[in-house]
Design a protein around this motif. Structure first.
Motif, mmCIF file in Angstrom:
data_model
loop_
_atom_site.group_PDB
_atom_site.id
_atom_site.type_symbol
_atom_site.label_atom_id
_atom_site.label_comp_id
_atom_site.label_asym_id
_atom_site.label_seq_id
_atom_site.Cartn_x
_atom_site.Cartn_y
_atom_site.Cartn_z
ATOM 1 N N LEU A 269 0.830 -1.206 0.000
ATOM 2 C CA LEU A 269 0.000 0.000 0.000
ATOM 3 C C LEU A 269 0.865 1.257 0.000
ATOM 4 C CD1 LEU A 269 -2.743 -1.185 2.473
ATOM 5 C CD2 LEU A 269 -3.119 -0.552 0.087
ATOM 6 N N ASN B 247 0.651 4.110 -2.696
ATOM 7 C CA ASN B 247 0.319 5.485 -2.311
ATOM 8 C C ASN B 247 1.369 6.472 -2.791
ATOM 9 O OD1 ASN B 247 -2.076 4.858 -1.114
ATOM 10 N ND2 ASN B 247 -1.194 4.618 0.947
ATOM 11 N N ARG C 285 -11.420 7.838 3.916
ATOM 12 C CA ARG C 285 -12.351 6.731 3.680
ATOM 13 C C ARG C 285 -11.595 5.433 3.420
ATOM 14 N NH1 ARG C 285 -17.294 8.200 -0.200
ATOM 15 N NH2 ARG C 285 -15.659 8.973 -1.556
ATOM 16 N N GLU C 286 -10.498 5.574 2.695
ATOM 17 C CA GLU C 286 -9.685 4.406 2.368
ATOM 18 C C GLU C 286 -9.125 3.772 3.642
ATOM 19 O OE1 GLU C 286 -7.442 5.767 -0.952
ATOM 20 O OE2 GLU C 286 -5.911 4.273 -0.471
ATOM 21 N N LEU D 121 -11.823 2.063 5.482
ATOM 22 C CA LEU D 121 -12.128 0.768 4.879
ATOM 23 C C LEU D 121 -11.097 -0.275 5.306
ATOM 24 C CD1 LEU D 121 -13.783 -0.857 2.764
ATOM 25 C CD2 LEU D 121 -12.051 -0.170 1.103
ATOM 26 N N LEU D 122 -9.825 0.098 5.240
ATOM 27 C CA LEU D 122 -8.765 -0.837 5.619
ATOM 28 C C LEU D 122 -8.947 -1.297 7.060
ATOM 29 C CD1 LEU D 122 -5.673 0.898 3.981
ATOM 30 C CD2 LEU D 122 -6.568 -1.366 3.404
ATOM 31 N N ARG D 123 -9.288 -0.328 7.911
ATOM 32 C CA ARG D 123 -9.502 -0.659 9.318
ATOM 33 C C ARG D 123 -10.729 -1.561 9.462
ATOM 34 N NH1 ARG D 123 -7.708 -0.861 13.374
ATOM 35 N NH2 ARG D 123 -8.547 0.678 14.789
ATOM 36 N N ALA D 124 -11.774 -1.272 8.675
ATOM 37 C CA ALA D 124 -13.012 -2.050 8.786
ATOM 38 C C ALA D 124 -12.775 -3.500 8.380
ATOM 39 C CB ALA D 124 -14.098 -1.423 7.916
ATOM 40 N N VAL D 125 -11.982 -3.710 7.344
ATOM 41 C CA VAL D 125 -11.771 -5.092 6.914
ATOM 42 C C VAL D 125 -10.629 -5.745 7.682
ATOM 43 C CG1 VAL D 125 -12.738 -4.714 4.634
ATOM 44 C CG2 VAL D 125 -10.281 -4.509 4.968
ATOM 45 N N GLY D 126 -10.148 -5.082 8.731
ATOM 46 C CA GLY D 126 -9.284 -5.795 9.656
ATOM 47 C C GLY D 126 -7.833 -5.361 9.717
ATOM 48 N N MET D 127 -7.501 -4.182 9.213
ATOM 49 C CA MET D 127 -6.125 -3.741 9.332
ATOM 50 C C MET D 127 -5.912 -3.160 10.726
ATOM 51 S SD MET D 127 -4.006 -1.301 6.785
ATOM 52 C CE MET D 127 -2.594 -2.036 6.049
ATOM 53 N N ARG E 88 -3.950 -1.050 13.836
ATOM 54 C CA ARG E 88 -3.404 0.311 13.900
ATOM 55 C C ARG E 88 -1.927 0.328 13.568
ATOM 56 N NH1 ARG E 88 -6.864 2.444 19.062
ATOM 57 N NH2 ARG E 88 -8.605 3.094 17.789
ATOM 58 N N ILE F 249 -13.368 4.502 12.767
ATOM 59 C CA ILE F 249 -13.670 3.805 11.523
ATOM 60 C C ILE F 249 -14.963 4.304 10.878
ATOM 61 C CG2 ILE F 249 -14.127 1.548 10.509
ATOM 62 C CD1 ILE F 249 -12.456 0.385 12.818
ATOM 63 N N LEU F 250 -16.026 4.374 11.683
ATOM 64 C CA LEU F 250 -17.327 4.738 11.113
ATOM 65 C C LEU F 250 -17.305 6.130 10.521
ATOM 66 C CD1 LEU F 250 -20.256 3.490 13.306
ATOM 67 C CD2 LEU F 250 -19.675 2.932 10.944
ATOM 68 N N ILE G 83 -15.355 6.110 7.292
ATOM 69 C CA ILE G 83 -16.054 5.553 6.133
ATOM 70 C C ILE G 83 -17.088 6.535 5.608
ATOM 71 C CG2 ILE G 83 -17.666 3.741 5.418
ATOM 72 C CD1 ILE G 83 -16.173 1.903 7.393
#
Lengths: 836, 250
Positions: A473, A477, A738-739, A742-748, A750, A829-830, A833
Motif C-alpha cells: 500500500l 500510495n 475513507r480508504e 475501509l482498511l480498518r473495517a476489513v481488519g487492518m 493500527r 472507523i465509522l 467511512i
C-alpha cells in the motif's frame, strides 16, 4: 468572497499551521540574521564610541584607503603636535601583536579574535583601556604587563603571576601588575590584550624612538575639525591627522569587516531555507486546492467567477503569509538571541545590551515571507480558477494530464541551467558566482519539474523490498500521485544536494591538498605561526638560519596592494632560495624578476594584459609604482602576483614572513630536522614547525570543521523539507480518510496503518535524497572540474558520507511520518467511512 | 457443494440483546436503538428495512463491531463484542466478519485480485486457491482480476467487494445498501450473487436496504422504526415489503 477565504483559513487549522511553519522558518532565518548582525554592529559601535569619546583628533602615518598597515614616525613629531594651537593634551603610543602564552606553554587565542599588544596611555580621556578599582595598577616599568580581565579569568593568570608573552622579538617573561578593561567591557570580542609601559612597548614592537599613533585632546572651544586642519598643516608629508570620530569609525569598520561575511553567509543559508519553503508552500496549496475541488466547483456553480475563485485562494495565501511572516519575524528575534548567547558561550565576548530590531528587519522579513507565499500560491490559484462547475457533481478528479509537456519543459530548464552553470564555472570574473547560483537555482527547479516522471518507477523500485500489505500500500500510495510525491521530495532534494555538494567539494579539496603540496612545494618542512596576526619574525628567521640540520630556508611574504585600482594579494619570494622549496612554473628564472612582477597566466589572459606591459601597483605606503610584467607563473592557489622579497621590503618594512619553507641538509631525516628547528625556536612558542603530513592533516582538520559548519546550517533546509513531508502526508491522510477507514473495517490493525504511512514517508524521503545526491554529485563534479586549473585537480566521492546522508533522509522520513501515522491510526472507523 | 461453508443451520451466527444506542444529550438526544433484540441464524439472508433514521444502519454497525453500544450486548457466534479491545475487534473483523459498503469499497492502488484478498493480505495468510477461484468464478470477475478499481464498472466494483467479503470465509457478512449506487441490472446481478452465496455456500448475510426489490432476495425482512424492531416477514416479496413499508410511513 473574502470572508469565505478567511473562513477557509480558520476552518483548517492543521493546514494553516503546516503551511505556516515552512514560511516561519525561512523568515525567521532572514530576520534572525539581520537582528544578530545589527545587534553586534550597534553594540560595538556604542562601545567604540564610548571608549574613544575623548579623542578629538588622531595623528598617524598616512595610509591608502585599502588597508591599515602599521607604520610609525619619529618621537620628535610629538613636540610639534603639542605646540599646535588648540591642543590641550596628547597621548603617544605604539601597538603590535602580543601573543600571551598560557602556563602550560600553549598560545592563548590567535586563531580568531586578535591578540592586541599596546602601550599604556596615562591620559584618562585618551585611553581605551581602564584599570578598575581592585584590579591592580597600570604597568610603569620594563618587565610589567597588564592583561585583560577575561583572559586573566579564563587562564588563571592573576595579579602577581608571571606570564610569557611572545612578540616579534621572541617570548619574554612579564609580571602581571594589573587587569585592564576595554571601556565598560572585560574584553573586546574575545581579543587578548597586553598593555606595557611605553618604552617597553617600543622595544618589544621594534619601534624604539618611534610612535605609531598620537591621540590629541583639544582645549575647550576648539572643535575637532578645526584642530585636525591645524594639525595637518603642521605635519610633514606621509603623516596625516584625522578627527577622532573618523578614526573611531575606521577602527570600528575594520573590526566589523568580518561581520559582513557572517551576514552574507547567514543570508545565503536563509535564501536556501526560503527556497525550500517555497516548494513546500506551493505543494501544500496545490493539495489543498485539489481537496477542495468540489467546494470550489460548487462556488463556481452558484455563480462565482473564475477571478473570484482565484482571488479567494490568493486571499487565503495572503492571510497565511501575513500571519506566518509576522510569526517568523518574532521567531527570528528569538533565534538571534539564541545565537548571541551561543557566541558568548564560545568566548566571542559580546557587549551586553538589548537586541537591535530595525524597521528594515521587520519590513524585509514580512516582504520575503509574503512574496514567497504569494508567488508560490499563484499556480495553485490559477489551477483552482480553472475548475469547471460540473466538478461539483463528479466524484473522481479530472483525468491525468500528459507528462509530455512536463518532460519537454523540464528538460529545457535543466539544459538552460546546465549552460548557465558551465558558463559560470568557466568564466573567471565577478559574474561567475551569479551564473553558478542562477544555474543551481534553475537546475533545482528543472529537476523538480522532471521529478514526477521518475516518481512512479523510483517509488516502485524503493518500495519493492517492503514486505506485507503495508509495504504494498505504501508503494501504491507513493506512486499514485507522482506530482505530489515529486514536489515533496524536491524540497528534500535541495538540502541533500547542497550537503552532498559540500561533502564532495570538501573531499576533493582534501584529496587535492596532498597533490598540490607534493607538486608545488617540494620543501621538507613548513614553519609558521599559529597566531593569525603574527608570522615568522626576522628574529625567528635568524634562529632558523643557524640550524645545521636545515639546508635551504626560504621566506614567503604576503601583502595587500591595489593593482590597476583593484585590491589584490601579492606573494613575495626570495629568488636566491625559492627554487629549492617552491615550483611556480615561472616563465622566466626567478633571478630575472628583479623589480618586476610575475602575473598568474590565467589572470593575465582574463585581464588582457601582456608580458612587458606596465601595471600600476599601489602599496599601503601610498606609493604608486608602475611595475613591469616580466613573466607569468602557474600552479598557485593563493595569489595572482609574485614579486621578490627585495621589492616587498621596500614597501612593507619590518613585516614578518607568513610562511617559511625549509629543506633538510644532507644526512638528516625529517624528524631530526623538525626537532632541530623546534629547538631553535624555543623563544617563539607560537611558531609551529610542520612536516608535509602535518600540513595535510591540519588542512584536512580545517576543511572538516568548515564542512561540519556548512552541513549543520544546511541541515536546516533538511528540517524544513521534513516539515514538508509531514505536511504532504498529513494532507494525504486526510484525503484518504475513507480508504483508511475501509482498511480498518476489513481488519487492518493500527500498527499496520502506521507502518503504511511511515513507509510511504521513507520512500518519498529516499526519493528526494537520491535526486539530491545525484544533483550534488553532478554539481560537485562540474565545480571540481572547472577548478582544475586552480589546483583542485582530484575529484573525490565521499561514499560513506553520501550513504550517511541517505540514511539521514530515511530517518527524516520516519520522523516526518510520526504525526500523520498517528492521525491515520487513530481514525474512528465509522466516521472515516462516512467521510466526505 | 464440497466447498460450502461448514456451518449448521439454526445456530446463531450473531445476536443482539436489549441494544440501546443514544446520540446526543438532553434536548437533542436521539435513541438510535431503543431496546433491540434480534438473532441472525446461520445460513440465512436477512434484510433490515426501515425509513431513514430508523436505526437500521446503527444496528448493522454495532453488530459488526464498528460501533459500540450504550446498553445491551452483541455476540458474533459466542463472542461478546463489548469485552473486546481494539486489537481483538480488528482481528474479529478481519477473520470472522465480511463487509460490503454502499460505495468506496475498494483501495484504488490495489488490483481487483489484491482487493479481494485484502483481509488475507492484512493477516499475512495464504489464500485457499480453490475457494478463491470458486468465489471469483461465481462473481464473474475472472478476466478482471488485474484491473484497478477505476478500470471497473460500478457493478464490477461491488462484486469485487462481495468477493472480498467472502474470501476469508467469515461467519457472517454485513452489507450496507450494497446495490444502492447501482443501476437495476448491475444491482440484481450483485443481489443474485449474494443469494447464491447463501444457497450454495451456506453464507450468513445481513443486509441493510431501503429498496423493497433488494429485500425480496432475502429469506427474511426485519422492519425497524424509531430504534425498535416493529415487524418481520419471512420470504418477503417486493410487493409485500412495499405494502408493509407504506404503513411504517417511509
Amino acid at each position: 468572497m473574502i470572508r469565505t477565504a478567511i473562513k477557509g483559513v480558520f476552518a483548517h487549522k492543521l493546514r494553516l499551521t503546516l503551511t505556516a511553519v515552512a514560511i516561519v522558518m525561512g523568515v525567521a532565518f532572514v530576520a534572525g540574521t539581520f537582528v544578530l548582525t545589527d545587534t553586534i554592529n550597534s553594540r560595538f559601535s556604542t562601545l567604540f564610541d564610548d571608549v574613544y569619546a575623548g579623542v578629538d583628533a588622531t595623528v598617524r602615518p598616512e595610509s591608502s584607503s585599502m588597508t591599515n598597515q602599521s607604520g610609525s614616525f619619529e618621537v620628535e613629531l610629538a613636540r610639534t603636535i603639542a605646540s599646535v594651537e588648540g591642543v590641550d593634551r596628547i597621548a603617544t603610543g605604539v601597538g603590535g601583536v602580543a601573543q600571551i602564552i598560557a602556563p602550560n606553554g600553549d598560545p592563548i587565542g590567535g586563531q580568531g579574535p586578535p591578540t592586541i599588544g599596546s602601550s599604556w596611555v596615562d591620559v584618562p580621556a585618551l585611553t581605551a583601556f581602564r584599570v578598575d578599582e581592585g584590579n591592580g595598577r597600570a604597568p610603569v616599568a620594563a618587565g610589567e604587563v597588564a592583561i585583560d580581565v577575561s583572559t586573566s579569568n579564563a587562564n588563571d593568570l592573576s595579579i602577581g603571576a608571571e606570564v610569557k608573552i611572545e612578540t616579534a622579538a621572541g617570548a619574554e617573561t612579564f609580571e602581571i601588575v594589573g587587569l585592564v578593561s576595554f571601556g565598560s567591557e572585560d574584553n573586546l570580542a574575545g581579543a587578548t590584550i597586553s598593555v606595557f609601559e611605553l618604552s617597553e612597548a617600543q622595544r618589544l614592537f621594534g619601534l624604539e624612538g618611534r610612535y605609531s599613533q598620537i591621540d590629541v585632546l583639544a582645549v575647550d572651544g576648539v572643535d575637532p575639525e578645526t584642530l585636525t586642519a591645524r594639525l595637518q598643516q603642521a605635519l610633514p608629508s606621509g603623516i596625516e591627522a584625522v578627527t577622532g570620530s573618523q578614526q573611531t569609525q575606521e577602527q570600528f569598520e575594520q573590526f566589523t569587516e568580518g561581520l559582513g561575511f557572517l551576514n552574507t553567509a547567514l543570508l545565503a543559508f536563509a535564501a536556501v531555507a526560503v527556497f525550500v519553503g517555497a516548494f513546500i508552500i506551493q505543494n501544500t496549496f496545490r493539495i489543498v486546492v485539489a481537496q477542495r475541488t468540489k467546494e470550489l466547483a460548487l462556488l463556481r456553480a452558484v455563480g462565482a467567477s473564475r477571478r473570484q475563485v482565484m482571488a479567494m485562494v490568493l486571499t487565503e495565501a495572503l492571510a497565511v503569509g501575513t500571519f506566518a511572516s509576522a510569526l517568523g519575524v518574532l521567531v527570528g528575534i528569538g533565534f538571534a538571541k539564541l545565537l548571541k548567547v551561543g557566541m558568548d558561550a564560545m568566548g566571542f565576548g559580546m557587549p551586553d545590551g538589548p537586541l537591535t530590531i530595525a524597521l528594515r528587519t521587520v519590513v524585509v522579513g514580512m516582504m520575503v515571507g509574503l512574496t514567497v507565499t504569494m508567488f508560490s500560491s499563484l499556480l495553485p490559484a490559477r489551477k483552482a480558477s480553472r475548475i469547471a462547475p460540473v466538478a461539483a457533481m463528479r466524484d473522481t478528479p479530472a483525468a491525468r494530464r500528459s507528462l509530455k509537456t512536463r518532460a519537454l519543459a523540464g528538460t529545457g530548464i535543466v539544459l538552460a541551467a546546465a549552460a548557465a552553470l558551465l558558463l559560470g564555472l568557466a568564466t573567471d570574473n565577478g559574474n561567475a558566482l551569479m551564473l553558478v547560483a542562477f544555474g543551481s537555482l534553475t537546475g533545482f527547479i528543472g529537476i523538480s519539474v522532471l521529478a514526477p516522471l521518475f516518481a512512479r518507477p523510483i517509488a516502485n523500485l524503493l518500495g519493492k523490498p517492503l514486505p506485507g500489505i503495508a509495504g504494498r500500500l505504501a508503494r501504491g500510495n507513493t506512486a499514485r500521485q507522482p506530482r505530489r510525491t515529486a514536489a515533496t521530495a524536491s524540497a528534500l532534494m535541495i538540502g541533500i544536494a547542497l550537503v552532498a555538494f559540500v561533502s564532495i567539494f570538501g573531499a576533493s579539496i582534501k584529496a587535492s591538498v596532498g597533490d598540490t603540496l607534493d607538486g608545488a612545494f617540494p620543501a621538507d618542512l613548513s614553519i609558521r605561526s599559529s597566531n593569525f596576526y603574527a608570522g615568522v619574525s626576522p628574529a625567528a628567521m635568524d634562529q632558523l638560519l643557524n640550524v645545521d640540520e636545515l639546508d635551504t630556508v626560504s621566506e614567503f611574504f604576503f601583502g595587500e596592494v591595489s593593482v590597476e585600482g583593484n585590491r589584490a594579494m601579492v606573494v613575495a619570494v626570495d629568488p636566491a632560495t625559492v627554487d629549492a622549496v617552491y615550483r611556480p612554473d615561472a616563465s622566466i628564472p626567478m633571478d630575472d624578476v628583479g623589480e618586476g612582477v610575475l602575473v598568474r597566466s590565467d589572470k593575465l589572459e582574463v585581464s588582457g594584459w601582456a608580458v612587458g606591459q606596465l601595471l600600476t601597483i599601489e602599496y599601503p605606503s601610498a606609493q604608486t609604482i608602475p611595475t613591469e610584467i616580466v613573466g607569468t607563473f602557474e600552479n598557485q592557489n593563493f595569489a595572482e602576483y609574485l614579486i621578490t622579497t627585495s621589492t616587498y621590503s621596500e614597501h612593507f618594512p619590518g613585516q614578518s614572513a607568513v610562511m617559511v619553507f625549509a629543506t633538510l641538509a644532507d644526512g638528516f631525516d625529517v624528524a631530526e630536522g623538525q626537532a632541530a628547528a623546534e629547538n631553535a625556536l624555543t623563544d617563539f612558542p607560537s611558531i609551529d614547525v610542520n612536516t608535509q603530513s602535518d600540513e595535510i592533516a591540519e588542512s584536512e582538520a580545517q576543511i572538516d570543521q568548515l564542512l561540519g559548519l556548512f552541513s549543520a546550517l544546511l541541515g536546516l533546509a533538511v528540517i524544513i523539507a521534513v516539515i514538508g513531508i509531514a505536511n504532504t502526508l498529513a494532507l494525504s491522510v486526510v484525503e484518504r480518510t475513507r480508504e483508511i477507514g475501509l482498511l480498518r473495517a476489513v481488519g487492518m490493525g493500527r500498527r499496520q496503518v502506521r507502518r503504511m504511512v511511515r513507509w510511504e514517508s521513507i520512500i518519498t524521503a529516499l526519493f528526494g535524497a537520491l535526486l539530491g545526491v545525484a544533483v550534488g554529485v553532478v554539481l560537485g563534479w562540474a565545480t571540481v572540474a572547472s577548478l582544475a586549473e586552480d589546483g583542485l585537480g582530484t575529484f573525490a566521492l565521499p561514499g560513506v558520507q553520501l550513504v550517511v546522508w541517505l540514511l539521514v533522509a530515511a530517518l527524516a522520513g520516519v520522523i516526518a511520518a510520526i504525526g500523520p501515522a498517528r492521525k491515520a491510526s487513530r481514525m474512528r472507523i465509522l466516521e472515516a467511512i462516512a467521510y466526505e | 457443494m464440497a466447498l460450502a461453508l461448514a456451518t449448521e443451520r439454526n445456530v446463531s451466527a450473531a445476536r443482539i440483546e436489549d441494544a440501546v444506542k443514544i446520540y446526543g444529550t438532553g434536548d437533542t438526544e436521539v435513541r438510535a436503538l431503543d431496546g433491540v433484540s434480534v438473532e441472525f441464524k446461520t445460513g440465512l439472508f436477512t434484510a433490515i428495512m426501515g425509513p431513514s433514521g430508523s436505526g437500521k444502519s446503527t444496528l448493522l454497525h454495532t453488530l459488526a463491531g464498528l460501533d459500540n453500544l450504550d446498553g445491551g450486548s452483541v455476540y458474533i457466534g459466542d463472542t461478546e463484542l463489548g469485552s473486546l479491545n481494539d486489537r481483538h475487534l480488528t482481528e474479529l473483523r478481519r477473520e470472522r466478519v465480511g463487509f460490503i459498503f454502499q460505495a468506496f469499497n475498494l483501495i484504488p492502488t490495489l488490483t481487483a485480485e489484491e482487493n479481494i484478498l485484502l483481509p488475507l493480505l492484512i493477516a499475512g495468510d495464504r489464500p485457499d486457491q480453490e475457494w478463491f477461484d470458486l468465489v471469483v468464478d461465481t462473481v464473474g470477475l475472472k478476466d478482471r482480476l488485474h484491473h484497478r478499481p477505476t478500470e471497473l464498472s460500478g457493478g464490477q466494483q461491488q462484486r469485487v467487494a462481495a468477493a472480498r467479503a467472502l474470501v476469508s470465509r467469515p461467519e457472517i457478512v454485513f452489507a450496507d445498501e450494497p446495490s444502492g449506487n447501482l443501476d437495476s441490472k448491475a444491482g440484481s446481478e450483485l443481489l443474485e450473487f449474494m443469494r447464491r452465496a447463501v444457497d450454495e455456500f451456506g453464507q450468513t448475510i445481513v443486509m441493510v436496504t431501503h429498496d423493497p426489490v433488494a429485500a425480496s432476495y432475502a429469506d427474511r425482512a426485519l422492519f425497524l422504526a424509531d430504534g425498535k424492531v416493529v415487524d418481520h416477514m419471512w420470504s418477503p416479496t417486493a410487493a409485500s415489503v412495499l405494502e408493509r413499508m407504506k404503513t411504517l410511513g417511509a
